[in-house]
Design a protein around this motif. Sequence first.
Motif, PDB file in Angstrom:
ATOM      1  N   GLY A 319       0.774  -1.231   0.000  1.00 22.34           N
ATOM      2  CA  GLY A 319       0.000   0.000   0.000  1.00 22.34           C
ATOM      3  C   GLY A 319       0.806   1.282   0.000  1.00 22.34           C
ATOM      4  N   PHE A 320       2.129   1.172   0.169  1.00 25.91           N
ATOM      5  CA  PHE A 320       2.993   2.342   0.029  1.00 25.91           C
ATOM      6  C   PHE A 320       3.680   2.346  -1.336  1.00 25.91           C
ATOM      7  N   GLY A 321       3.245   1.427  -2.219  1.00 21.25           N
ATOM      8  CA  GLY A 321       3.797   1.338  -3.567  1.00 21.25           C
ATOM      9  C   GLY A 321       2.680   1.391  -4.590  1.00 21.25           C
ATOM     10  N   VAL A 322       2.694   0.437  -5.529  1.00 20.73           N
ATOM     11  CA  VAL A 322       1.721   0.472  -6.623  1.00 20.73           C
ATOM     12  C   VAL A 322       0.335   0.040  -6.184  1.00 20.73           C
ATOM     13  N   GLY A 323       0.213  -0.608  -5.046  1.00 19.99           N
ATOM     14  CA  GLY A 323      -1.100  -1.033  -4.572  1.00 19.99           C
ATOM     15  C   GLY A 323      -1.000  -2.257  -3.686  1.00 19.99           C
ATOM     16  N   ILE A 324      -1.999  -2.427  -2.828  1.00 19.62           N
ATOM     17  CA  ILE A 324      -1.969  -3.529  -1.874  1.00 19.62           C
ATOM     18  C   ILE A 324      -2.145  -4.874  -2.570  1.00 19.62           C
ATOM     19  N   HIS A 325      -1.728  -5.909  -1.867  1.00 18.18           N
ATOM     20  CA  HIS A 325      -1.886  -7.269  -2.362  1.00 18.18           C
ATOM     21  C   HIS A 325      -3.210  -7.843  -1.844  1.00 18.18           C
TER      22      HIS A 325
END
Length: 409
Positions: A319-325
Motif C-alpha cells: 500500500g505504500f507502492g503500486v497497490g496492496i496485495h
Amino acid sequence: MWLYNFGLTLYAWIVRLVAPRYPKARLWSDGRKALFERMRQAIDPKARIIWIHVASLGEFEQGRPIIEEIRKTHPEYKILLTFFSPSGYEIRKNYAGADYIFYLPIDTPRNARRFLDIAHPEIAIFVKYEFWLNLLAELKRRKVRTYIVSAIFRRNSIFFRTYGGMWRQALESFDTMFVQNEESKKLLATLGFDNVLVAGDTRFDRVAEIARAAKRIDLIDRFKGEGRLFVAGSTWGPDEELLIRLMNDNPQIKFVVAPHEMDESRIEHLIAETRGGALRYTQCTPHTPFGSKQLLILDTVGILASVYGYATWSYIGGGFGVGIHNTLEAATFGLPVAFGPNYQKFKEARDLVTLEAARSINNYDELNAWFTPLRDNEEFLTKTSRIARDYTTRHQGATGIIVRTIFQQ
C-alpha cells in the motif's frame, strides 16, 4: 487498428532486445519460441476444448474456481490455460487442473488465426482485464462462444473515451460479460450492451476454498505456542519499517512476516532490527527451539494462506507502492486487516474499510492506533473479526452463476 498491431510488434521486439539482461523478459521471450509447434504436438485435434486465458498469477486465482468447477461438472471438455506473464506461467505451468498450459502468443492477426486453428476452442473465457483485439475479432468471426468473467469497468477506462471505438467494438465479441458490480453493468448499458450479468468476483470462492483446505503447519504451531499471532503478508520495505516498530513495541506478541520478494538485504534488516529475536522459516527444522523468538520470516512461497489461519490480526503489504496485495485471504479467516494508503482501486479493500473491518494507515502512529484496541479489547476484536468473515461469506457464489450460465446458452 494498425497502431495496436504496430505497438504489440514493437513491444515484442523490445522484450527480445532486453531479454539477455532481464530474467523476466527472457522467460517471456523464450516461452513463446516454437510455441505453435509445441501446441500442435500437445493438443488433441479431436478434443473438445475450453480455453481460459489469464494475464498473470492474480487472474489465475480468479479463474481457478471456474476451471475446477468445469472440470468437475463437465469432464467431457479439455481445459487449455494460457498466460501472458511469466510470473503466472512459471509458477503454475504444472497446474494439474488444466490439460494444456501455454503462453499466449503476441496478438497479431496471423498469430490469432494460427493459435485458434490449433486450439480450436468451443468456448473461450477471458479473466478480468484481458482484451486482445485480434483474438476477440477472430473468435467472433469463427462464432466461438466467448466470455469475460470477474470484470470491472470504470468510467475513466478506454471503452468510455471518444477515441475508444475499437475497444468498444471488441466488447461485441462477448456472448456474456460477467461483471463484479452494478456500476460496471450501468456503464456498459450506456454503450448499448445488455448482455451483462452481475455475478460478483470469483476470488471470494477461491479464498473460501483456500480456507477450507488450509493445512496445519507444525512449525507455525510450535512458533505460536500459547500466544497470539500477527501475520503480515506480501510486505515491502516501507511496510516492514512500520512493522519493526510495532513488533518492538509489542514484545508479548508473536509475528510472522512474509516479504513479497525474498530480498536478502531486507530480510537481514528485519532480523537485525527485531529486538525480540527472529528466525527464517527455511532455516528451521522440526527440532528448532523457538524459545522467546518473536519474529518468524516466511521466506518461502505457497503456505501464507494457511498461516493466516493461525493469526489474530493481519497486515497486507504494497500500500505504500503500486497497490496492496490480496486482502481476501486474510479476511476470509476473520482477521482485522491494515494496509497502506494505496488501496482505492481494490473494491474489496474499500468495502472492508467502509465496514470498519480494515484500516488504511499512513504512518506508524496510525498503525499503532488501529492495533492497540484490537489487541486490548476482546469484544471489539470479536466484532471486527465477525464483520470481516461475514463479508467474504456474503460475496461467495460467482463461480456457480458463471458456469451455469455458460452451459445453459
